[in-house]
Design a protein around this motif. Structure first.
Motif, PDB file in Angstrom:
ATOM      1  N   ALA A 119       3.483   5.721  -5.685  1.00  0.00           N
ATOM      2  CA  ALA A 119       3.349   5.842  -7.137  1.00  0.00           C
ATOM      3  C   ALA A 119       2.275   6.851  -7.502  1.00  0.00           C
ATOM      4  N   ALA A 120       1.141   6.804  -6.782  1.00  0.00           N
ATOM      5  CA  ALA A 120       0.061   7.753  -7.057  1.00  0.00           C
ATOM      6  C   ALA A 120       0.500   9.180  -6.756  1.00  0.00           C
ATOM      7  N   ARG A 151       0.837  -1.210   0.000  1.00  0.00           N
ATOM      8  CA  ARG A 151       0.000   0.000   0.000  1.00  0.00           C
ATOM      9  C   ARG A 151       0.865   1.251   0.000  1.00  0.00           C
ATOM     10  N   ALA A 156       3.544   4.708 -13.770  1.00  0.00           N
ATOM     11  CA  ALA A 156       2.654   4.815 -12.610  1.00  0.00           C
ATOM     12  C   ALA A 156       1.533   3.794 -12.692  1.00  0.00           C
ATOM     13  N   ASP A 157       0.927   3.672 -13.853  1.00  0.00           N
ATOM     14  CA  ASP A 157      -0.165   2.703 -14.018  1.00  0.00           C
ATOM     15  C   ASP A 157       0.326   1.275 -13.843  1.00  0.00           C
ATOM     16  N   CYS A 190       0.766  -3.496  -7.750  1.00  0.00           N
ATOM     17  CA  CYS A 190       0.354  -3.437  -6.338  1.00  0.00           C
ATOM     18  C   CYS A 190      -1.016  -4.055  -6.143  1.00  0.00           C
ATOM     19  N   ASP A 191      -1.935  -3.755  -7.046  1.00  0.00           N
ATOM     20  CA  ASP A 191      -3.295  -4.280  -6.915  1.00  0.00           C
ATOM     21  C   ASP A 191      -3.323  -5.804  -7.033  1.00  0.00           C
ATOM     22  N   GLU A 229      -3.739   9.158  -0.297  1.00  0.00           N
ATOM     23  CA  GLU A 229      -3.954   7.876  -0.962  1.00  0.00           C
ATOM     24  C   GLU A 229      -3.983   6.735   0.054  1.00  0.00           C
ATOM     25  N   HIS A 270       3.045  10.371  -9.342  1.00  0.00           N
ATOM     26  CA  HIS A 270       2.344  10.671 -10.594  1.00  0.00           C
ATOM     27  C   HIS A 270       1.631  12.010 -10.500  1.00  0.00           C
ATOM     28  N   ARG A 275       2.049   1.693  -3.510  1.00  0.00           N
ATOM     29  CA  ARG A 275       0.972   2.176  -4.376  1.00  0.00           C
ATOM     30  C   ARG A 275       0.698   3.654  -4.130  1.00  0.00           C
ATOM     31  N   ARG A 301       0.961   0.624 -10.092  1.00  0.00           N
ATOM     32  CA  ARG A 301      -0.311   0.503  -9.371  1.00  0.00           C
ATOM     33  C   ARG A 301      -1.002  -0.819  -9.691  1.00  0.00           C
ATOM     34  N   GLU A 302      -0.929  -1.252 -10.937  1.00  0.00           N
ATOM     35  CA  GLU A 302      -1.527  -2.532 -11.313  1.00  0.00           C
ATOM     36  C   GLU A 302      -0.798  -3.681 -10.614  1.00  0.00           C
TER      37      GLU A 302
END
Length: 465
Positions: free
Chosen positions: A57-58, A51, A71-72, A78-79, A249, A61, A54, A75-76
């Motif tokens: 990164a957010a 987390r 960044a995407d 991390c998810d 975030e 960005h 993530r 995040r992907e």
């Protein structure tokens, strides 16, 4: 047959990494360096670390320091981990180099490889996403690890609080059933004034609820994080606005109001908030120890102990004595509680072991805290379900003890005074004649009147003559 490997390079040179591993060279070195406990990182700690990545990164960005594509992809990645995938790739032993650099790099490497695979790349070729340059951007082990420890503790807290409240609820249900069951009170483990079994156990429930409230209050300081302090609390290499965006975030990811620490250097120098939180866990463990010991005493017997309550039989109690049943759930609880107290002792020592700008004991400190919370949650839940919920009262035994208690002489204080009441108590103790019989013998009250007075005193706390 040897395991296939790939060669990766870091600042120390080349090193072999398992070919199918999502982690990289620095994690592989840590595996070779620290074969200590055989225990991998706590799952909530892994999730908290991801987390943090993530959120970073957010924030990067949003601040314009990380492009859309990277960044995407981060995040992907991390998810995917937060969804339960690839958690077996977090492999560094709980006892590792100070501060948690190895764990931090384990996360950076796994997420970088996942991101690159998502972009059509391959493991071990850190392009376009690099573990340090992109996944760890605007971060340092100095700020990510203490932040992740605090977030992991917050993630565990609701489960622990619920377990203790469940035990309190089960004790309250028992107390409600036995609210009029008179019994002898005991102080100094000696006969005291009459009370009720319901009052005795309702007090346990109240105490546990109060301890949970204190624990939740102690957790409030854990919502302040040092993410954005980077190295030594300086904020070096983090863009303006990063720490606020990262906290926002994390608030969204955690469902809690996470805020930047007012002093970033203090957030990595001092683990006092975690030590205070651990101290409150120890206080809870202390109360549970007392309550568990009391229940074991109340259930002792069945012939030569108190036997005022009976616990459910969940297993045979002896390999040699047929028919023996022991209070095993509360024996288990006591053992666990002593381990929890030991973890707090270690945490307090490690809190004091911080030096200058950093507490390098954080990996073990976090592990001790996580263990304490997990063990406490599991043991309290088990003792509630297989101990408290099936507990019954031996009402006749309670009444028998209450009416035989030397402490009943206290009820005579207002009628004949303390000195004469003490003489009755001594006579009862010397002769073995119950106080009620002596009262009738001395013409103070009939035995029936005295027993009604005992019941009234036990239930309502007053004596009427």
């Amino acid at each position: 047959m040897s395991t296939p490997t790939r060669t990766e390079k870091d600042s120390l040179g080349t090193f072999q990494v398992p070919a199918d591993a999502l982690y990289g060279v620095q994690t592989a070195r840590a595996l070779a360096n620290f074969p200590i406990s055989g225990r991998r990182p706590d799952p909530d700690f892994v999730a908290a670390t991801v987390r943090v990545k993530r959120a970073a990164a957010a924030a990067n960005h949003a601040c314009g320091s990380l492009d859309d594509r990277r960044a995407d992809a981060i995040r992907e990645a991390c998810d995917q981990v937060l969804g339960g995938a690839y958690t077996d790739q977090f492999v560094v032993d709980r006892f590792q180099a100070g501060a948690g650099t190895s764990h931090n790099m384990n996360a950076n490497e796994v997420l970088a490889n996942l991101a690159n695979l998502g972009l059509g790349g391959e493991c071990g070729v850190y392009d376009p996403v690099h573990p340090n340059d992109h996944v760890n951007q605007s971060q340092s082990t100095n700020d990510t690890i203490p932040t992740a420890i605090r977030l992991a503790a917050l993630a565990k807290l609701p489960r622990l609080a619920e377990a203790v409240r469940e035990m309190a609820g089960a004790l309250e249900a028992f107390a409600d059933r036995e609210r009029e069951t008179i019994k002898s009170g005991r102080t100094h483990l000696q006969d005291a004034v009459p009370t009720t079994l319901g009052r005795e156990l309702a007090a346990y429930a109240w105490t546990l609820r109060e301890q949970v409230e204190r624990l939740e209050e102690a957790a409030k300081s854990l919502h302040r994080i040092g993410l954005g302090g980077t190295a030594a609390g300086t904020g070096l290499n983090a863009p303006p606005g990063y720490r606020e965006r990262a906290a926002e975030e994390l608030s969204r990811l955690m469902g809690r109001p996470i805020t930047p620490h007012p002093d970033m250097a203090a957030a990595m120098q001092s683990m006092a908030d975690l030590a205070q939180f651990s101290g409150q866990i120890a206080a809870l463990a202390g109360e549970l120890t007392r309550i568990s010991n009391d229940i074991r005493l109340l259930s002792s017997g069945p012939r030569t102990g108190l036997a005022e309550v009976q616990l459910p039989a969940v297993q045979p109690g002896s390999s040699i004595m047929p028919g023996k049943v022991n209070p095993v759930m509360f024996e288990m609880l006591n053992q666990t509680l002593y381990q929890v107290l030991g973890q707090d002792h270690a945490i307090q020592a490690m809190n004091r072991a911080g030096q200058m700008e950093l507490n390098v004991m954080m990996p073990a400190l976090g592990s001790a805290l996580f263990d304490a919370m997990e063990w406490l949650t599991a043991s309290v839940s088990a003792a509630t379900e297989r101990g408290v919920r099936g507990m019954t009262a031996n009402r006749e035994r309670n009444r028998e003890y209450a009416l035989a208690s030397v402490g009943l002489a206290t009820l005579l204080n207002r009628a004949i005074g303390y000195e004469k009441a003490a003489e009755v108590a001594k006579e009862s103790e010397r002769t073995g004649i119950p106080v009620g019989e002596l009262v009738a013998e001395h013409g103070l009250l009939s035995r029936e009147q005295f027993e009604r007075m005992v019941e009234e005193a036990a239930k309502n706390g007053r004596v009427d003559f």
